[in-house]
Design a protein around this motif. Structure first.
Motif, PDB file in Angstrom:
ATOM      1  N   GLY A 100       0.836  -1.180   0.012  1.00 33.89           N
ATOM      2  CA  GLY A 100      -0.040  -0.061   0.146  1.00 33.89           C
ATOM      3  C   GLY A 100       0.909   1.408   0.128  1.00 33.89           C
ATOM      4  O   GLY A 100       2.187   1.253  -0.169  1.00 33.89           O
ATOM      5  N   VAL A 101       0.235   2.349   0.416  1.00 33.78           N
ATOM      6  CA  VAL A 101       1.049   3.529   0.344  1.00 33.78           C
ATOM      7  C   VAL A 101       0.839   4.185   1.754  1.00 33.78           C
ATOM      8  O   VAL A 101      -0.435   4.362   2.282  1.00 33.78           O
ATOM      9  N   LEU A 102       1.893   4.600   2.483  1.00 35.75           N
ATOM     10  CA  LEU A 102       1.986   5.259   3.748  1.00 35.75           C
ATOM     11  C   LEU A 102       1.633   6.616   3.483  1.00 35.75           C
ATOM     12  O   LEU A 102       2.666   7.240   2.807  1.00 35.75           O
ATOM     13  N   ILE A 103       0.675   7.371   4.055  1.00 33.95           N
ATOM     14  CA  ILE A 103       0.255   8.607   4.019  1.00 33.95           C
ATOM     15  C   ILE A 103       0.830   9.291   5.334  1.00 33.95           C
ATOM     16  O   ILE A 103       0.438   9.029   6.687  1.00 33.95           O
ATOM     17  N   ALA A 104       1.514  10.197   5.102  1.00 32.48           N
ATOM     18  CA  ALA A 104       2.097  11.314   6.387  1.00 32.48           C
ATOM     19  C   ALA A 104       1.175  12.256   6.541  1.00 32.48           C
ATOM     20  O   ALA A 104       0.896  12.781   8.022  1.00 32.48           O
ATOM     21  N   ASP A 105       0.282  12.867   5.784  1.00 31.13           N
ATOM     22  CA  ASP A 105      -0.551  14.002   6.192  1.00 31.13           C
ATOM     23  C   ASP A 105      -1.547  14.127   5.146  1.00 31.13           C
ATOM     24  O   ASP A 105      -1.344  13.867   3.954  1.00 31.13           O
ATOM     25  N   GLY A 106      -2.753  14.708   5.486  1.00 29.42           N
ATOM     26  CA  GLY A 106      -3.712  14.856   4.777  1.00 29.42           C
ATOM     27  C   GLY A 106      -5.024  14.004   5.098  1.00 29.42           C
ATOM     28  O   GLY A 106      -6.137  14.498   4.612  1.00 29.42           O
ATOM     29  N   LEU A 107      -5.208  13.080   5.706  1.00 31.04           N
ATOM     30  CA  LEU A 107      -6.133  12.290   6.068  1.00 31.04           C
ATOM     31  C   LEU A 107      -6.145  11.936   7.669  1.00 31.04           C
ATOM     32  O   LEU A 107      -5.149  11.810   8.415  1.00 31.04           O
ATOM     33  N   LYS A 108      -7.391  11.525   8.049  1.00 29.80           N
ATOM     34  CA  LYS A 108      -7.525  11.482   9.460  1.00 29.80           C
ATOM     35  C   LYS A 108      -8.308   9.799   9.903  1.00 29.80           C
ATOM     36  O   LYS A 108      -9.110   9.307   8.771  1.00 29.80           O
ATOM     37  N   PRO A 109      -7.800   9.290  10.804  1.00 27.06           N
ATOM     38  CA  PRO A 109      -8.724   7.972  10.970  1.00 27.06           C
ATOM     39  C   PRO A 109      -9.909   8.299  11.086  1.00 27.06           C
ATOM     40  O   PRO A 109     -10.610   9.123  11.633  1.00 27.06           O
ATOM     41  N   GLY A 110     -10.856   7.093  10.469  1.00 26.26           N
ATOM     42  CA  GLY A 110     -12.322   7.415  10.599  1.00 26.26           C
ATOM     43  C   GLY A 110     -12.803   7.778   9.236  1.00 26.26           C
ATOM     44  O   GLY A 110     -13.904   7.699   8.884  1.00 26.26           O
ATOM     45  N   GLU A 111     -12.068   8.511   8.411  1.00 24.62           N
ATOM     46  CA  GLU A 111     -12.460   9.066   7.066  1.00 24.62           C
ATOM     47  C   GLU A 111     -12.661   8.053   6.161  1.00 24.62           C
ATOM     48  O   GLU A 111     -11.982   6.716   6.181  1.00 24.62           O
ATOM     49  N   ARG A 112     -13.621   8.196   5.124  1.00 28.82           N
ATOM     50  CA  ARG A 112     -13.771   6.906   4.279  1.00 28.82           C
ATOM     51  C   ARG A 112     -13.291   7.710   2.909  1.00 28.82           C
ATOM     52  O   ARG A 112     -13.414   8.877   2.483  1.00 28.82           O
ATOM     53  N   ILE A 113     -12.652   6.799   1.991  1.00 27.39           N
ATOM     54  CA  ILE A 113     -11.782   7.116   0.933  1.00 27.39           C
ATOM     55  C   ILE A 113     -12.422   6.071  -0.344  1.00 27.39           C
ATOM     56  O   ILE A 113     -12.630   4.867   0.173  1.00 27.39           O
ATOM     57  N   ALA A 114     -12.341   6.711  -1.454  1.00 26.16           N
ATOM     58  CA  ALA A 114     -12.530   5.651  -2.721  1.00 26.16           C
ATOM     59  C   ALA A 114     -11.513   4.744  -2.886  1.00 26.16           C
ATOM     60  O   ALA A 114     -10.331   5.504  -2.928  1.00 26.16           O
ATOM     61  N   ALA A 115     -11.662   3.666  -3.082  1.00 25.78           N
ATOM     62  CA  ALA A 115     -10.115   2.490  -3.052  1.00 25.78           C
ATOM     63  C   ALA A 115      -9.863   2.104  -4.307  1.00 25.78           C
ATOM     64  O   ALA A 115      -8.932   1.298  -4.639  1.00 25.78           O
ATOM     65  N   ALA A 116     -10.876   2.482  -5.552  1.00 25.32           N
ATOM     66  CA  ALA A 116     -10.784   1.729  -6.867  1.00 25.32           C
ATOM     67  C   ALA A 116     -11.508   2.558  -7.754  1.00 25.32           C
ATOM     68  O   ALA A 116     -12.436   3.541  -7.374  1.00 25.32           O
ATOM     69  N   GLY A 117     -10.988   2.539  -8.949  1.00 23.88           N
ATOM     70  CA  GLY A 117     -11.516   3.563 -10.010  1.00 23.88           C
ATOM     71  C   GLY A 117     -11.767   5.087  -9.825  1.00 23.88           C
ATOM     72  O   GLY A 117     -12.664   5.505 -10.421  1.00 23.88           O
ATOM     73  N   VAL A 118     -10.673   5.248  -9.136  1.00 22.47           N
ATOM     74  CA  VAL A 118     -10.595   7.002  -8.917  1.00 22.47           C
ATOM     75  C   VAL A 118     -10.346   7.710 -10.049  1.00 22.47           C
ATOM     76  O   VAL A 118     -10.817   9.047  -9.848  1.00 22.47           O
ATOM     77  N   HIS A 119      -9.899   7.324 -11.213  1.00 23.15           N
ATOM     78  CA  HIS A 119      -9.851   8.128 -12.407  1.00 23.15           C
ATOM     79  C   HIS A 119     -11.191   8.405 -13.106  1.00 23.15           C
ATOM     80  O   HIS A 119     -11.115   9.385 -13.647  1.00 23.15           O
ATOM     81  N   LYS A 120     -12.150   7.689 -12.656  1.00 21.27           N
ATOM     82  CA  LYS A 120     -13.316   7.891 -13.271  1.00 21.27           C
ATOM     83  C   LYS A 120     -14.350   8.840 -12.278  1.00 21.27           C
ATOM     84  O   LYS A 120     -15.501   8.605 -12.760  1.00 21.27           O
ATOM     85  N   ILE A 121     -13.987   9.067 -11.245  1.00 17.89           N
ATOM     86  CA  ILE A 121     -14.738   9.934 -10.457  1.00 17.89           C
ATOM     87  C   ILE A 121     -14.669  11.507 -10.582  1.00 17.89           C
ATOM     88  O   ILE A 121     -13.600  11.690 -10.897  1.00 17.89           O
ATOM     89  N   VAL A 122     -15.834  12.184 -10.406  1.00 14.56           N
ATOM     90  CA  VAL A 122     -15.678  13.444 -10.581  1.00 14.56           C
ATOM     91  C   VAL A 122     -16.238  14.136  -9.592  1.00 14.56           C
ATOM     92  O   VAL A 122     -17.000  13.508  -8.424  1.00 14.56           O
ATOM     93  N   ALA A 123     -15.798  15.303  -8.973  1.00 19.84           N
ATOM     94  CA  ALA A 123     -16.279  15.848  -7.790  1.00 19.84           C
ATOM     95  C   ALA A 123     -17.792  16.275  -7.789  1.00 19.84           C
ATOM     96  O   ALA A 123     -18.475  16.593  -8.775  1.00 19.84           O
ATOM     97  N   GLY A 124     -18.510  15.903  -6.600  1.00 18.21           N
ATOM     98  CA  GLY A 124     -20.024  16.028  -6.399  1.00 18.21           C
ATOM     99  C   GLY A 124     -20.784  15.094  -7.170  1.00 18.21           C
ATOM    100  O   GLY A 124     -21.845  14.971  -6.993  1.00 18.21           O
ATOM    101  N   GLN A 125     -20.181  13.913  -7.611  1.00 20.20           N
ATOM    102  CA  GLN A 125     -20.831  12.931  -8.143  1.00 20.20           C
ATOM    103  C   GLN A 125     -21.446  11.941  -7.083  1.00 20.20           C
ATOM    104  O   GLN A 125     -21.134  11.786  -6.090  1.00 20.20           O
ATOM    105  N   ALA A 126     -22.772  11.636  -7.315  1.00 23.35           N
ATOM    106  CA  ALA A 126     -23.388  10.613  -6.236  1.00 23.35           C
ATOM    107  C   ALA A 126     -22.778   9.521  -6.459  1.00 23.35           C
ATOM    108  O   ALA A 126     -22.807   8.752  -7.556  1.00 23.35           O
ATOM    109  N   LEU A 127     -22.389   8.795  -5.520  1.00 24.66           N
ATOM    110  CA  LEU A 127     -21.976   7.330  -5.221  1.00 24.66           C
ATOM    111  C   LEU A 127     -22.678   6.644  -4.263  1.00 24.66           C
ATOM    112  O   LEU A 127     -23.213   7.303  -3.282  1.00 24.66           O
TER     113      LEU A 127
END
Length: 367
Positions: free
Chosen positions: A326-353
């Motif tokens: 995986g990728v080790l993140i030093a800054d920018g994210l917090k525990p408990g947050e949810r992120i998209a784990a796949a297909g990130v290049h096809k997602i646009v801001a504000g899109q309903a998921l």
């Protein structure tokens, strides 16, 4: 019919035809969701490799012939002396019979030469023949004795050749490769099987030149099997290849697994970890498929719940380390947050998921 009524109906129909259609609401798109959680992640280097036996032997017949029987397959556990395969023994048997016949003929010549020497010694003692005739008979006797030894040795070799038609295991272990089938003609010394001996187990990894120095001075080395990522095994560097691979330009390194349990099976995939002095307790490990490049930096899609759907928001992140797990993140994210784990290049801001699967928090190898 009232003319004004008809005109009104036609006007209403015309207005209805000109009205704009109702907008089609796009269904929320499914997305793989990864929930962030802190995990004790070792910030050191991590290499993936294969579990191998320390001692591996290529087994081959010592004579040429046609394979008529193969008794084991890949993965078979064998014992010393166990028959693995056999060649057609016809030719070897005929050669052994011919050698035995030559030995019998040589023994007959020896017996005759011996009797001749004894008779001529008696005749020389009575002065019936000259001494030179006796010397000739004694020379013939010695030659006959030598031919007997030669024939006996050849008969022994021929007998061994017949025994060589049977391939047996010389050590306990596991068959890891088979390169001959029934009906195939093989040459002598051509490997037909590979035997991984019982005993020490190692992990074979490939290490770039820039990491060799760290590997040589590494004190504690961890080995974790993919099948049991929560179990840390101690390792020790046993061998570093003296030259780099011509294709990958990496060095083959063998790491011995100390006190390997029976769960460590040949061919398993394992991670070799060189932890740093400190653990990255404040860092998060996310799937590599969740991180993408944005305006010269790294970013992820953070998912915010809005009613029954999820809305993606672009979030720049600081990457501490790219790893094989995986990728080790030093800054920018917090525990408990949810992120998209796949297909990130096809997602646009504000899109309903909508969440398709909620991945369990990653527990990194090295924790």
């Amino acid at each position: 019919m009232n003319r004004s009524f008809i005109v009104g109906v036609l006007a209403t129909a015309a207005l209805a035809a000109c009205a704009k259609p109702e907008p089609v609401v796009e269904a929320p798109r499914p997305v793989v969701v990864h929930t962030l959680a802190l995990a004790p992640v070792a910030a050191g280097a991590l290499y993936s490799g294969e579990v191998r036996a320390r001692h591996e032997s290529d087994l081959a017949f010592r004579i040429s012939g046609k394979v008529i029987e193969r008794r084991v397959d890949v993965g078979a556990v064998v014992k010393p002396g166990q028959v693995l395969a056999r060649l057609d023994p016809t030719d070897a048997g005929l050669a052994a019979e011919a050698s035995r016949a030559q030995l019998a003929a040589a023994q007959n010549e020896y017996a005759f030469a011996k009797a001749e020497v004894e008779r001529y010694r008696d005749l020389v003692g009575k002065n019936f023949v000259s001494r030179s005739v006796l010397d000739s008979k004694e020379s013939a006797f010695k030659s006959a004795a030598a031919r007997v030894e030669q024939a006996r040795a050849q008969a022994s070799v021929a007998g061994n050749q017949k025994d060589y038609t049977t391939l047996t295991a010389d050590q306990p272990g596991v068959i890891t490769a088979v390169a001959a089938e029934v009906g195939q003609v093989v040459k002598d010394s051509t490997p037909v099987m590979r035997l991984a001996r019982d005993g020490e187990r190692e992990v074979l990894i490939a290490v770039p030149e820039s990491r060799l120095a760290d590997l040589r001075k590494a004190g504690a080395i961890e080995v974790r099997l993919w099948s049991s990522p929560d179990v840390a095994l101690k390792g020790r560097v046993r061998e570093i290849a003296p030259s780099a691979d011509a294709a990958t330009r990496t060095y083959a390194v063998r790491v011995t697994i100390l006190e390997a349990s029976p769960a460590v099976q040949l061919g398993m995939t394992a991670n070799v970890i060189l932890p740093d002095a400190a653990a990255a307790a404040g860092a998060l490990l996310v799937p590599a498929s969740a991180v993408f490049e944005h305006q010269g930096g790294s970013a992820v899609w953070v998912l915010q719940a809005e009613g029954d759907v999820l809305k993606p928001q672009l979030r720049p992140v600081t990457v501490r380390q790219f790893r094989e797990d995986g990728v080790l993140i030093a800054d920018g994210l917090k525990p408990g947050e949810r992120i998209a784990a796949a297909g990130v290049h096809k997602i646009v801001a504000g899109q309903a998921l909508r969440a398709m699967v909620a991945a369990a928090p990653a527990v990194a190898a090295g924790g």
